[in-house]
Scaffold this active site. Sequence first.
Site, PDB file in Angstrom:
ATOM      1  N   PRO A 144      -1.427  31.476 -20.779  1.00 37.11           N
ATOM      2  CA  PRO A 144      -0.256  31.205 -19.929  1.00 37.11           C
ATOM      3  C   PRO A 144      -0.539  30.197 -18.806  1.00 37.11           C
ATOM      4  O   PRO A 144       0.357  29.516 -18.325  1.00 37.11           O
ATOM      5  CB  PRO A 144       0.082  32.587 -19.348  1.00 37.11           C
ATOM      6  N   LYS A 146      -2.673  27.548 -18.995  1.00 37.27           N
ATOM      7  CA  LYS A 146      -2.902  26.167 -19.456  1.00 37.27           C
ATOM      8  C   LYS A 146      -2.579  25.999 -20.921  1.00 37.27           C
ATOM      9  O   LYS A 146      -2.934  26.832 -21.760  1.00 37.27           O
ATOM     10  CB  LYS A 146      -4.342  25.745 -19.169  1.00 37.27           C
ATOM     11  N   GLU A 190      -0.538  32.570 -26.819  1.00 32.76           N
ATOM     12  CA  GLU A 190      -0.015  33.033 -25.522  1.00 32.76           C
ATOM     13  C   GLU A 190       0.882  31.965 -24.897  1.00 32.76           C
ATOM     14  O   GLU A 190       0.670  31.518 -23.780  1.00 32.76           O
ATOM     15  CB  GLU A 190      -1.166  33.440 -24.595  1.00 32.76           C
ATOM     16  N   GLU A 287      -4.269  40.662 -29.811  1.00 28.20           N
ATOM     17  CA  GLU A 287      -5.513  40.746 -29.026  1.00 28.20           C
ATOM     18  C   GLU A 287      -5.523  42.040 -28.233  1.00 28.20           C
ATOM     19  O   GLU A 287      -4.530  42.383 -27.591  1.00 28.20           O
ATOM     20  CB  GLU A 287      -5.619  39.583 -28.016  1.00 28.20           C
ATOM     21  N   ASP A 389     -19.117  40.243 -22.861  1.00 27.29           N
ATOM     22  CA  ASP A 389     -20.156  40.930 -23.650  1.00 27.29           C
ATOM     23  C   ASP A 389     -20.092  42.443 -23.464  1.00 27.29           C
ATOM     24  O   ASP A 389     -20.513  43.196 -24.338  1.00 27.29           O
ATOM     25  CB  ASP A 389     -21.555  40.370 -23.350  1.00 27.29           C
TER      26      ASP A 389
HETATM   27 CA    CA Z   1     -21.612  38.207 -19.459  1.00 24.07          CA
END
Ligand code: CA
Length: 639
Positions: A144, A146, A190, A287, A389
């Site tokens: 949203p 860019k 998006e 997602e 991660d």
């Molecule tokens: Ca990280």
Amino acid sequence: MKKIFSLLMMVILTTMITACSSGSLKPKTVPKDDNANIYVEAVPNLPKGFMFGVDISSVIALENSGVKFYSFDGKEQDIFKTLAEAGVNYIRVRIWNDPYDAEGRSYGGGNCDIKNAAVIAARAKAYGLKLFVDFHYSDFWADPAKQMSPKAWADMEIEQKAIALEQFTIDTLKEIGKGGVIGMVQLGNETNNAMSGENKWINISVLMNAGARAVRKYDKNIKIAVHFTDPHQGRYVNFAQYLKNFEVDYDVFASSYYPYWHGTLKNLTAQLLLIKERYGKEALIAETAYAYTEEDGDAFGNTISDSRGQAYPFSVYGQARSLRNVIAAASDAGAIGVFYWEPAWIPVGTDYNANFAKWEQFGSGWASSHASEYDPKDAGMWYGGSAVDNQALFDFNGYPLPSLNVFKYAKNGAAMRENFIDAIPDIELTQLLSAPRALPETVSAVYADGSEQAVPAAWNHAQLDAVNALGDYVIDGMAGGTAIKCYLSIEDKNYIVNGDFEDVNMRMWNVSGSVSVSGHIERRTTDPRSGEASFHFWDSEPLNFTVTQNITGLPPGIYMLAAYLHGDKGGPDAECFIFAQAGQVYERADIRLEGYKNFQQAIIHFEAGESGSITVGFTVKCAAGGWGGWDDFKLFKVG
Ligand code: CA
């Protein structure tokens, strides 16, 4: 919150199992698999052919960086095989037109060009996995904030751009289709506010229809999706109406859903049902993700790292419940599938310098320094490694987490043989200065199956006894054999009206300053420090605004004004401060933008004179792309 590893836990565990056998605490599902290492409550009425998907667009770049993935029994194994074994049946892959600089160096983010997608498609096919192709129609990340046009299309008129987009779409599908099985295609990513550099719906729809034409021409059996985000803002009906007005050809209305930002699951279901009922479109969660730890694995900070106030513990079991509940919410909306975002974007190593070299060379971080020319305001300032991660479904070393098996167990459910305390969330309390100082005798322990039970808590009395003035304190405690914390705020009568921005009526606040059409400075139910709302700002242009409140009738005396701010990307010359003016007296306290949900506090002490009238407020001056949120303004009489 902390995981439990202690003798005391064994005592509680024993107690709990006893309770369990007497029927007072039952696992929520019948065990379906004696080897299950995770609790998964069965999702009722799961639609047939439901897509259990993952987006692992970065995986090839990770493997090139030396990352290895393992099977559930600890042997090195093709990640696509492991995913298939865990019940995954669909792979999503993002496509950037040309994610390289003039010298051919990758922007990073997984080098997600056509070639990368073709490799993923073929490897997926080998294990019977279909492909969901996610066209960003940009040379790098589209969301949203860019939606830049690809470099090659930047100077084109809309008609010309549509022709180029149609050709690019068909060329890409042909290339990917050689080795893979394409089941679904997404036109833009998006696209709440724009797509491919166009921000008017009349133009966006021309581009979407060009993409749709290409897909239909290539294979009429492929489903066409459009993709939006921020379901909590309630704008999906507007988007669907624009698409209808401009006769955009699509089958599936897809949403992102990240529990930290996107409101309740109930609302998500309601928003998607509305689209289905009014516009006859299928729904999809394109997602989702949830953290299993607060830790960072690759020495590059993560988007989400604080579990305080979140819906589930940051644990493998909390992560599994989040994913299971998103699948259930999707099922309730009659949706066709759920895709987990980048569950394999794990560390390429632990040392920052060694990792940085790999991110630059192999494109395995979210952005490389070479993205600066194309995206100077975001990637150019913040390039680096994986910011997700701790939200992966593989641990930092590439071993699958038990939560990956949610896909396999969603339909019938699964339960482990044993249940045990998984986490004890820290608590947050607000008390009046005049109230007796006491903390709860019990806190709630969250078990691996999601059930909760009160356990006794012991607090550090020396710390508690030292609390004798207004302010914020942290009191240490022990519960269930683990260290916990109480975040204690001591308050008094607050003379600021709607200082927490919870009231939709904002007339007591005077806003001066302006924003561009794409920006905003307003109360929003976005990223509050407390409650539901905060005063949020963002703009693609530089910002300079001030918000004030006039307060009258104050008893003369010494006052303390305090407020919190979080945010980022204000640039090196950013100035954010609170201030108070009482007659000739003016006091100001500066505060820095230190990152998402990393709230900083500013405090001013000043004297209010006989008039009893003061003006308090806050100012933000920041660079283009700067954003943040103010919350919890307090004005206490302290003397
Ligand atoms: Ca990280």
